[in-house]
Design an enzyme around this catalytic site. Sequence first.
Site, mmCIF file in Angstrom:
data_model
loop_
_atom_site.group_PDB
_atom_site.id
_atom_site.type_symbol
_atom_site.label_atom_id
_atom_site.label_comp_id
_atom_site.label_asym_id
_atom_site.label_seq_id
_atom_site.Cartn_x
_atom_site.Cartn_y
_atom_site.Cartn_z
ATOM 1 N N SER A 166 0.853 -1.183 0.000
ATOM 2 C CA SER A 166 0.000 0.000 0.000
ATOM 3 C C SER A 166 0.893 1.238 0.000
ATOM 4 C CB SER A 166 -0.959 -0.026 1.198
ATOM 5 O OG SER A 166 -1.876 1.034 1.124
ATOM 6 N N THR A 167 0.764 2.106 0.983
ATOM 7 C CA THR A 167 1.533 3.353 0.995
ATOM 8 C C THR A 167 3.036 3.068 0.961
ATOM 9 O OG1 THR A 167 -0.215 4.337 2.330
ATOM 10 C CG2 THR A 167 1.865 5.538 2.197
ATOM 11 N N HIS A 192 -2.495 -0.978 -3.413
ATOM 12 C CA HIS A 192 -3.623 -0.063 -3.264
ATOM 13 C C HIS A 192 -3.378 1.204 -4.073
ATOM 14 C CE1 HIS A 192 -4.287 -2.024 0.949
ATOM 15 N NE2 HIS A 192 -4.822 -2.756 -0.015
ATOM 16 N N MET A 285 -0.069 1.314 5.084
ATOM 17 C CA MET A 285 -0.872 1.631 6.257
ATOM 18 C C MET A 285 -1.913 0.542 6.488
ATOM 19 S SD MET A 285 -1.644 5.708 6.315
ATOM 20 C CE MET A 285 -2.322 5.792 4.671
ATOM 21 N N ASP A 288 -4.407 -4.626 5.989
ATOM 22 C CA ASP A 288 -4.805 -5.472 4.866
ATOM 23 C C ASP A 288 -3.670 -6.425 4.502
ATOM 24 O OD1 ASP A 288 -6.342 -6.493 2.779
ATOM 25 O OD2 ASP A 288 -5.616 -4.994 1.354
#
Length: 343
Positions: A166-167, A192, A285, A288
């Site tokens: 993600s991030t 993401h 973050m 998930d």
Amino acid sequence: MCAASVLVVDDSVTMRALIKHALSRDPDIVVVGEAANPYEARDKMKQLDPDVVTLDVEMPNMNGIEFLEKIMTLRPTPVIMVSNLTAPGAAATLAALEIGAFDCIAKPSARESMFSELPGLIKEAAKAKSGMAKRRKGSVTPHHSGSDPARDRRVQLPHLVAIGSSTGGVEALMQVLSEFPADCPPTVIVQHLPAAFTGSFAARLDRVSRARVSEAKGGEPLLPGHVYLAPGGMRHMIVKQGARATVALVESDTVSGHRPSVDVLFASIAKNFSGPTCGVILTGMGRDGAQGLLQMRKSGAQTFGQDEESSLVYGMPRVAHEIGAVERQLPLGRIARQIFNGG
């Protein structure tokens, strides 16, 4: 806990006011300054040493992408890009994520009065500041040994590799896939990203990797030498095992706050794929992917997590490690080598 300090950089007085208004309602955030262009921002960064910078893409004299490169080289600081997610803007924003922007959000339309997601991003970004300079010095340049890692195998290769991020994942995936061999096992990835980004991001990954990287369309057979990136939007990506393993895109509710979800992908592999597999969870973050990775490990998969020092955001890997889903934590620069030759 001290309030997160923010420098707002945008050539629009109205946009600076909107951002400041959105942040002023959170007692854990303080806007310490603003700047109308990168040159003014450079001086303010030296003077104020903000925890986080919000940065526009299109500005006079020097655009935000050029300024971001200078920040990440000379004064690593978490940067949140604030730009319009139009087709041209998507490419610029993706470039920012690749350089190392913490995240990107869309500018509000005329009907919107504030950025609802920005305060939370600011606080998460502020947590990442302490480790950024050290991380930049040691772990973001891809390692190239001059040889194909698949040619020095000391361990049995998995029949399928799955990666979630993600991030910070855009930059991390660029590094990891730059070390993938041309004949890598079929690989599936959930990163993401908004739908506008995933096609162009797959093309960028394809340019840096010896493997063939593409945005998944659904129905593709899982082939060696191919990497399938889940499209952003309304569907989850799963692996189905019939006469042969295939990629499928399915419509369903969000899982772990996301669609596509890393948890859904990993869980489908644990349930449906019969051969040896490898699961990897990278910077991001939230949580998930943690439960799905645990399912993969319980089904016999090798599981690796990015370590805290090399993660832009040690969230998803941390949760996965804490619940026992991660067999081994590794710095980003060692993950590809661990998959293909054990170290």
